[in-house]
Design an enzyme around this catalytic site. Structure first.
Site, mmCIF file in Angstrom:
data_model
loop_
_atom_site.group_PDB
_atom_site.id
_atom_site.type_symbol
_atom_site.label_atom_id
_atom_site.label_comp_id
_atom_site.label_asym_id
_atom_site.label_seq_id
_atom_site.Cartn_x
_atom_site.Cartn_y
_atom_site.Cartn_z
ATOM 1 C CG HIS A 19 0.874 6.893 20.788
ATOM 2 N ND1 HIS A 19 0.728 6.870 22.152
ATOM 3 C CD2 HIS A 19 0.693 5.615 20.401
ATOM 4 C CE1 HIS A 19 0.485 5.646 22.560
ATOM 5 N NE2 HIS A 19 0.452 4.867 21.521
ATOM 6 C CG ASP A 32 -10.297 -1.676 17.270
ATOM 7 O OD1 ASP A 32 -9.592 -2.240 16.401
ATOM 8 O OD2 ASP A 32 -9.808 -1.116 18.271
ATOM 9 N N GLY A 67 -14.755 -1.237 11.459
ATOM 10 C CA GLY A 67 -14.500 -0.324 10.349
ATOM 11 C C GLY A 67 -13.089 0.220 10.420
ATOM 12 C CG ASP A 68 -9.596 2.140 7.773
ATOM 13 O OD1 ASP A 68 -9.084 2.869 8.646
ATOM 14 O OD2 ASP A 68 -9.038 1.872 6.695
ATOM 15 C CG PHE A 69 -9.401 4.937 13.143
ATOM 16 C CD1 PHE A 69 -8.232 5.205 12.444
ATOM 17 C CD2 PHE A 69 -9.314 4.271 14.373
ATOM 18 C CE1 PHE A 69 -6.989 4.802 12.928
ATOM 19 C CE2 PHE A 69 -8.074 3.854 14.865
ATOM 20 C CZ PHE A 69 -6.900 4.126 14.135
#
Ligand SMILES: C[S@@+](CC[C@H](N)C(=O)[O-])C[C@H]1O[C@@H](n2cnc3c(N)ncnc32)[C@H](O)[C@@H]1O
Length: 346
Positions: free
Chosen positions: A256, A210, A236-238
């Site tokens: 969503h 996350d 981190g950044d997905f």
């Protein structure tokens, strides 16, 4: 399929103007639920029915006004007036207690956030433009606003924890994960799903992934549950990358939030991190086409108003998978409004 609106304009026995009147005022149920959650009424009542004067004293409320609020909510099955001016909890009201497993109180507080409510008051902007009303009202987007207000972000993550407790037990019943050895929960929030899975499957280990600011909160939850040795929390950044090495990647109640291009970016990053024998499990609402009622059709309006994402039909998920190197395998409904959608490498 017969439409509920019959030819003579009646909906069941209720004339349409009367039904419309009721629908226009139906948001008052939500507003009252938020208000009693803020006051802590369900906690104040607890296991025993109590007189309204007692409840009002415990919640610092006005007895006459609180009576009117509880009477209205009792008329829709929340609280019960067991004798005149004495109220107890129904199973529905009990979900607003803060001390019960799966409490929905944090969700009520989050739904009531003034910043959030203001957006729904101006929702016509989204219908006109297709753009988030939140950005229009606040001059910034949802995620930046939350990054700038850590106290709201924490409430948001607590609320998502409430939702995931509701969703998780249904998901765990619907889909067997006993074969999974290392699970990566992408956008795992406070770790409630990871916790439920690790508790159910003692052989499993997990990575919770996350945003960096969420990771310490997830670590605290998992440590408190005694699961820290089987769960690693990674920040981190997905949209940039996803940790490698899992045999199963889960995206719960998150995809969503994102438009198709960003959803494809996230899924491609998962595909790149996953071996050829891995599986992707998405937990999300999958509303049916047409007029069939499904809560996802309203969750979709939340996405429209606050974010750039949308709730997806099965055909839309299949399309997303095809664009990101996956193949749709199956969709299983659960007892919650969410389904379990499984995809494998194409
Ligand atoms: C709607 S919440 C769902 C949380 C959790 N999966 C659940 O079911 O309760 C979406 C999650 O995505 C996380 N998130 C948002 N943007 C992200 C990003 N770019 N990279 C990683 N996580 C992100 C949020 O911090 C949040 O925890």
């Amino acid at each position: 399929m017969t439409h509920p609106l019959a030819d003579d304009g009646q909906i069941g026995d209720v004339p349409p103007p009367v039904r419309m009147y009721e629908m226009l005022y139906s948001s008052l149920v939500s507003q009252l639920l938020i208000a009693v959650a803020e006051l802590g009424v369900a906690d104040a009542i607890g296991d025993e029915a109590r007189h309204i004067d007692d409840i009002a004293a415990r919640t610092d409320a006005h007895p006459g006004a609180l009576y009117r609020g509880l009477r209205a909510l009792a008329s829709v099955g929340v609280f019960t007036e067991v004798e005149p001016y004495t109220f107890g909890l129904t199973p529905l009201a009990s979900t607003l207690r803060s001390d019960v497993p799966g409490s929905m109180r944090d969700l009520a507080l989050y739904v009531g956030l003034p910043d959030r409510q203001r957006s729904f008051g101006a929702l016509v902007h989204s219908l006109r433009t297709g753009k988030p009303t939140f950005d229009h009202v606040h001059g910034t987007d949802w995620w930046s606003h939350f990054a700038a207000h850590p106290e709201l972000a924490s409430l948001f993550n607590n609320a998502m924890g409430s939702m995931s407790v509701m969703v998780n037990s249904s998901t765990l019943d619907a889909y067997d994960l006993s074969h999974v050895r290392k699970l990566v929960d992408v956008g795992g929030g406070h770790g409630r799903l990871v916790a439920s899975l690790l508790q159910k499957y003692p052989e499993m280990t997990a990575v919770l992934y996350d945003l960096p600011r969420v990771v310490p909160e997830a670590e605290a939850v998992l440590a408190e549950l005694g699961l820290a040795d089987r769960a690693e929390c990674v920040g981190g950044d997905f949209l940039e990358s996803v940790p490698a090495g899992g045999d199963t990647y889960v995206v719960s109640w998150t995809i969503h939030d994102w438009d198709d291009d960003d959803a494809v970016r996230m899924l491609r990053n998962i595909r790149a991190a996953m071996g050829d024998s891995g599986q992707l499990i998405i937990i999300d609402e999958v509303p049916p086409e047409g007029d069939t009622p499904h809560f996802g059709k309203f969750e979709d309006i939340v996405m429209l108003t606050l974010l750039t994402g949308h709730v997806r039909t099965e055909a839309e998920f299949t399309d997303l998978f095809e664009r990101s190197g996956f193949r749709h395998k199956e969709t299983r409904p659960t007892r919650a409004p969410t389904s379990v959608i499984v995809a494998v490498p194409a």
